[in-house]
Design a protein around this motif. Sequence first.
Motif, PDB file in Angstrom:
ATOM      1  N   LEU A 610      14.882 -33.283  12.492  1.00 42.25           N
ATOM      2  CA  LEU A 610      15.674 -32.170  11.976  1.00 42.25           C
ATOM      3  C   LEU A 610      15.576 -30.947  12.887  1.00 42.25           C
ATOM      4  N   LEU A 611      14.419 -30.773  13.516  1.00 41.21           N
ATOM      5  CA  LEU A 611      14.297 -29.672  14.479  1.00 41.21           C
ATOM      6  C   LEU A 611      15.248 -29.865  15.652  1.00 41.21           C
ATOM      7  N   ILE A 612      15.303 -31.082  16.154  1.00 41.75           N
ATOM      8  CA  ILE A 612      16.239 -31.364  17.254  1.00 41.75           C
ATOM      9  C   ILE A 612      17.678 -31.149  16.802  1.00 41.75           C
ATOM     10  N   SER A 613      18.000 -31.607  15.598  1.00 41.86           N
ATOM     11  CA  SER A 613      19.363 -31.415  15.087  1.00 41.86           C
ATOM     12  C   SER A 613      19.695 -29.936  14.951  1.00 41.86           C
ATOM     13  N   TYR A 614      18.700 -29.165  14.521  1.00 44.97           N
ATOM     14  CA  TYR A 614      18.947 -27.726  14.377  1.00 44.97           C
ATOM     15  C   TYR A 614      19.205 -27.078  15.738  1.00 44.97           C
ATOM     16  N   VAL A 615      18.395 -27.481  16.740  1.00 48.37           N
ATOM     17  CA  VAL A 615      18.593 -26.921  18.080  1.00 48.37           C
ATOM     18  C   VAL A 615      19.972 -27.293  18.611  1.00 48.37           C
ATOM     19  N   VAL A 616      20.355 -28.555  18.424  1.00 44.05           N
ATOM     20  CA  VAL A 616      21.676 -28.994  18.897  1.00 44.05           C
ATOM     21  C   VAL A 616      22.783 -28.258  18.149  1.00 44.05           C
ATOM     22  N   SER A 618      22.574 -25.289  16.845  1.00 48.67           N
ATOM     23  CA  SER A 618      22.609 -23.898  17.303  1.00 48.67           C
ATOM     24  C   SER A 618      23.339 -23.757  18.631  1.00 48.67           C
ATOM     25  N   LEU A 619      23.418 -24.857  19.396  1.00 44.73           N
ATOM     26  CA  LEU A 619      24.169 -24.848  20.649  1.00 44.73           C
ATOM     27  C   LEU A 619      25.641 -25.201  20.429  1.00 44.73           C
ATOM     28  N   SER A 620      26.054 -25.271  19.141  1.00 47.14           N
ATOM     29  CA  SER A 620      27.443 -25.532  18.751  1.00 47.14           C
ATOM     30  C   SER A 620      27.925 -26.918  19.177  1.00 47.14           C
ATOM     31  N   VAL A 621      27.012 -27.874  19.300  1.00 46.03           N
ATOM     32  CA  VAL A 621      27.389 -29.266  19.581  1.00 46.03           C
ATOM     33  C   VAL A 621      27.511 -29.961  18.226  1.00 46.03           C
ATOM     34  N   LYS A 622      28.727 -29.961  17.655  1.00 47.73           N
ATOM     35  CA  LYS A 622      28.915 -30.416  16.275  1.00 47.73           C
ATOM     36  C   LYS A 622      28.567 -31.892  16.110  1.00 47.73           C
ATOM     37  N   PHE A 626      25.526 -33.807  13.974  1.00 47.51           N
ATOM     38  CA  PHE A 626      25.830 -34.853  12.985  1.00 47.51           C
ATOM     39  C   PHE A 626      25.044 -36.130  13.301  1.00 47.51           C
ATOM     40  N   LEU A 627      25.096 -36.544  14.554  1.00 42.48           N
ATOM     41  CA  LEU A 627      24.357 -37.744  14.950  1.00 42.48           C
ATOM     42  C   LEU A 627      22.855 -37.526  14.853  1.00 42.48           C
ATOM     43  N   GLY A 628      22.413 -36.288  15.146  1.00 47.95           N
ATOM     44  CA  GLY A 628      20.976 -35.992  15.044  1.00 47.95           C
ATOM     45  C   GLY A 628      20.456 -36.166  13.638  1.00 47.95           C
ATOM     46  N   ILE A 629      21.253 -35.744  12.634  1.00 47.41           N
ATOM     47  CA  ILE A 629      20.839 -35.934  11.240  1.00 47.41           C
ATOM     48  C   ILE A 629      20.666 -37.420  10.936  1.00 47.41           C
ATOM     49  N   TRP A 630      21.673 -38.203  11.316  1.00 47.52           N
ATOM     50  CA  TRP A 630      21.617 -39.631  11.003  1.00 47.52           C
ATOM     51  C   TRP A 630      20.504 -40.339  11.779  1.00 47.52           C
TER      52      TRP A 630
END
Length: 1565
Positions: A610-616, A618-622, A626-630
């Motif tokens: 989730l930390l990685i997903s949050y960082v991604v 925050s960089l506006s990589v939608k 989404f893929l980071g969550i999954w």
Amino acid sequence: MMPPELQPRLFRPHITSPSGEPTLSPPNYPPHMTRNSTSRSNAPRFSPSSFAYNARIATALVPCAAFLLDLGGAPVIATLTIGLLISYVVDSLSVKLGAFLGIWMSLLAAQISFFFSSPLFSSFNSIPLSLLAALLCAETTFLIGCWSSLQFKWLQLENPSIVVALERLLFACVPFTASSLFSWAVISAVGMSNSSYYLMAFACVFYWIFAIPRVSSFKTKNEAKYHGGEAPDESFILGSLESCFLSLNLMFTPVLFHVASHYSVVFTSAAAVSDLLLLFFVPFLFQLYASTRGGLRWITKDSHQLQSVRVVNGAIAMVVIVICLEVRVVFRSFGKYIQVPPPLNYLLVTMTLLGGGAGAGASVLGMVSGGFSSVVFTGLAAVVSAAGAIVVGFPLLFTPLPAVAGLYFARFFTKKSVPSYFAFVALGSLMVIWFVMHNYWDLNIWLAGMFLKSFCKLIVANIIIAMVIPGLVLLPSKFHFLTEAGMVAHALLLCYIEDRFFNYSSIYYYGMEDDVMYPSYMVMLTTLIGLAVVRRLLADRRIGSKAVWILTCLYSAKLAMLFLSSKSIVWVSAALLLAVSPPLLLYKYNYFCDKNLGGAPVIATLTIGLLISYVVDSLSVKLGAFLGIWMSLLAAQISFFFSSPLFSSFNSIPLSLLAALLCAETTFLIGCWSSLQFKWLQLENPSIVVALERLLFACFPFTASSLFSWAVISAVGMSNSSYYLMAFACVFYWIFAIPRVSSFKTKNEAKYHGGEAPDESFILGPLESCFLSLNLMFTPVLFHVASHYSVVFTSAAAVSDLLLLFFVPFLFQLYASTRGGLRWVTKDSHQLQSVRVVNGAIAMVVIVICLEVRVVFRSFGKYVQVPPPLNYLLVTMTLLGGGAGAGASVLGMVSGGFSSAVFTALAVVVSAAGAIVVGFPILVSVLLPIAHLLLLWLLIVPFTPLPAVAGLYFARFFTKKSVPSYFAFVALGSLMVIWFVMHNYWDLNIWLAGMFLKSFCKLIVANIIIALVIPGLVLLPSKFHILTEAGMVAHALLLCYIEDRFFNYSSIYYYGMEDDVMYPSYMVMLTTLIGLAVVRRLLADRRIGSKAVWILTCLYSAKLAMLFLSSKSISAKRSLVLVVATGCMFILMQPPMPMTWSYHSEMIKAARESADDISIYGFMASKPTWPSWLLIVSLLLILSAATSLIPIKYVVELRAFYSVVMGLALGVYISAEFFLQAAVLHVLITITMVCASVFVIFTHFPSASSTKLLPWVFALLVALFPVTYLLEGQVRIKTLSDNVAWGWDAGEEDKKVTAMLAIEGARTSLLGLYAAIFMLIALLIKFELTSLLREKVSESSGPSKTQGGARGMFPTRMRLMQQRRATSIQSFAIEKMSEEGAAWMPAVGNVATIVCFAICLILNIHISGGSSQAIFFLAPILLLLNQDSDLLSGFGEKQRYFPVILAISTYLALSSLYTVWEEVWFGGNTGWGIEIGGREWFFAVKNLALLILTAPGHIIFNRYVWSYTSKQSDASPMLTLPLSFAAVVITDVFQVRLLGVLGIVYTVAQYVISRQQYIKGLRYI
């Protein structure tokens, strides 16, 4: 058993037992330097253990890492995060070397990314500086890697020399790196000004943390004790070389940095040269101080030589520092406060600074120990204090004051005298107040949202509290509450001051505005210091855990100012922390980590993902987010499969696979729910979000009900597990399966036809609804068959379980169809209604029969009072009839006249049947309802048919909405509840919830009745909503009390047998949730107000504290009493608040002074309301002493101070509130109240010397009475004669009359005040003497308690002997008090009683004109008379009623004489005589004769009351009856008639009492 490398040090097999573990006690070095252990050789052995200094390293390297991440930006963060994730995964696979290399490769990659992304070379103008900065950052990264390497246990075991080297490397290099990076960060924030001093400060801090010699974490000494208790050099982390380099870094790095950064201005002024000297000698002096902790052990270990080095070099450094501070700071920045002309100013300032520094240095070096050194230190303190006071302009006449303060401080330091410290605080506080008033009091400056004068008050108060706290800390443990109160008060004031600085950060000075910013680092600094002090006081056990909790919340709340600039953010944050943190701080939930499924691996995997997903994101990589969550959920699920104990917990592989699939499905649904939060997915793929929404609603009822049931079964076991699943299935069916319109489908073009949404707009279709219905009805029963297949058909109860698990969800399904639950079957409402009625009836019959078998006759059969077969018939009638009525009402079938009649009859029958079942008398239940129906209300009053009429009224209320009918039902229902409780539980001798069952039943019945009443109150008109609020609050209070008793007294005692009974925690949560839901619904319906909602929310929420704190602390109850009392007093007295605390409306003020009021009454001066604060303080002091929060009972000094403060507060309050115009009396009234307070308190809690002083205090109190009374009139009359000329002017006469009336009113008030004081004293002395006599009686009768048989055989004789013994004991008690010096108490009590009685008679004459009836209320005051050794030596307990009777008779006789005289002389005769034979003469003779006729009866009864002896044959009392009767009939004077009536009553009473004594005497004989 855990492997050795994972066990704590004390439990590892290769380390000795705790008896031989290291203890540190060297003679010259502190505990952290040495270890007292056993060893066979001098070489220390390597001991693999956890690194012991992680906290110190983290203090230095974690902020450095954060600063480097901020410099490197997102590339460095992303690189490091991914690398650490890979290392974690490798470590979870137990690849030790791979994880180690992963850490280092991650740091290496992050450092490479840092070189390419950080702005180092663009920020610095110099390439060498850029290279140095890059090397510093690389060194920091390397040190972080070393620190990480030390966390690997296998590295400690396999390569012990490497970890020892890494530990030494860290301690040797971190001080250089950390001080440089910390200074770099501060300079980046605030600029280069004073940068050298920042570096010097950080260098000192990190030198203290790392350079002080400390024993290595990996070296122990187990074979033998160290010689002399000192650890060998090899056991320390740092060697001599590293210590030398750290010392050189401390002393030379700041000054060299200053020269390099300020080379152009180094020698341009004296201040610049002072900077150079300070930057060298301050670290040098700090180094000398650190040598007391072993900082210079690399030079020599000779303690005497080290002490010589410290003294000589310290003196030189102190002189240089003082001179430089004078040049750099004192005369430069604070010169305006120096009030002495040169050259005295230089001399006195140097004396102050150098003397203070010398004293501090001597105390630090332990040189103040002997007599001579103590004298020198005392003289130095006095001189320094006096010199400092003269410097700041303290008046020379009062110079001894600061000198005495210094003297007291030195006395405290040398002799550890706590009173001396408080004397120093008192004198120091006076000097602080003088300094502030002298320098700032008259400045017209608006600072921090208030005038400077007001702000100075806050600062001075905080300084004084801060000075007092160290003295409070040194008091004994029973006074630690004072320390806690002082710390809390200081923290509150500090929060308020810093909040004002932040939210009102401007200065207004003669119209000029200048922005002034309170530095953010000051907020952090005060917070850290405060938390450090709190931690130290807790470690020393000077404050309790509750105070630590409050202080931690207050200090932490200040940090909110750094992020939010709201004016109330500090107090909001403090309130939130105080409300939220108790469970976290006081309740330890230790077993969670042992019983969870996934454990730490799943939590860590999910967190990193989730930390990685949050960082991604925050960089506006939608798409990446989404893929980071999954991917995070997928990784967590994989980790779950490998780490959860599913396959080991279940004995069946199919069950384990089903559980794993259920968990995977849950993870998948969480991913679907997370996906619906992405707005871009809703916009770009609308069909996908609709499908996901339908998927969630279709699958969640299966998953959630299963997991909820699994959790409950894990907590409470498999018993009733099928019913848990059934309950959760019903709940989630109601939440998800009831048709609801999709969030992503709208109908904006036109309204739905007929107001109904089309099928396409609903989330679920017919197929999903069908599956959810089947799940609701069949899953619980199938689960029961699968889990209880061996006992499914073994008994009627087992078969009933099967039927209930099917038909209860089936009946719930039919009820849900009223909300659209069966719309997938048909949309025809009539057809659906037929389905509900037919199937509902069948289900109801089955459920009733099963409940009778499974519950009623099995668990509650003892309450069924009817023999079979009538019991089955009546129970079925009750349950089935009640269910049929409830179902008919739910389906809306009770609407017409016939249905209402049927419903009414059903309610009557069900009520009567139920009453007969529980044993209600048949005459009242059955026969009287028939009579009631036949006679049509004629027999309601004499023969009320309770159960049937109650049902009748309930049906009437339900069908006709009649509120009176509901209250009639409540009244009758309450009677039945009371009967049921008394019939079943009243005679049980059971101790339940800390009380007898009878008392507990009263509480339960009261709560039930209130709960029954509330629905009726809700239906009343809005003007009666206050009754609803009162009922809700009363119900909540009773519920809180009952549940509190259940939790804090959870045992049953029954005939000596004890059994623990636990009130379930879920019941507390359930009642809380239901209560809050009811409150919310009543608020939505506007049935209760916001204040009631606030109170109810607080009450229901407060119950939850029982789940975390099971305290029965008396102090908590006492504090609660004080809090409630304070709130009530604020509400009742409404004391004035400062302008900053409240809002003052000019419109409201103008409305209170309307033009009409002014025209009629004129301008009216408002009465001051500030005295109400004094009354509040007095009452709170009384409550605090009564609840023992202030321990005046044990400390004489505190008792004296308390009594004086109480007297002052009450005296000033009475003076300002009731005698505002008589300013001269204020002193006398205040002295009177002080004397009364001292007398009362020390009489109740005497001291060794108080018995000798209290008679003089009372004498002063008696003497003040006439002085104050006479002075009041004289002062007023003198003032009036000075201001008004005595003449015949009408206006002046009015003023004179007004003044005389004011005098009389004030004197009357004074009489009332002194009457109350003397009454209190008399009551107190009577209480004390009675308590003393009771103690003496119990002591003397103690041995006779064993003679129970004799006492039982001769009760009358023993009672007479007891009375004789009490009389002798009373005389003995007086003699004993004479020996103890307290013989004055009876005499003082008698004087107080007589004076109080006399004052009350005077008040009676002033107020009521001498009312005769008043004597009956005033004469009982004389019951407070006591037997003394002088005036009333013959007065005893036997004669206690004699003064009362005598006073009544005497007062009425004198009043009769006065009435006759007044009638004769003023009734109609204008002369000074009376005519013989005239009307007045006849009136006087007749009434005087009748008055004489009443005298014998009173005289005889008074003699009898004195002695209580009369002969049975004595007829003299009866002969007075005709005389008294004649006086009653013939007299014209009311007092004479009253005497006659009393004479008759006295005669009858004497006869009755004598007769009883005669009979008792015969029995005795």
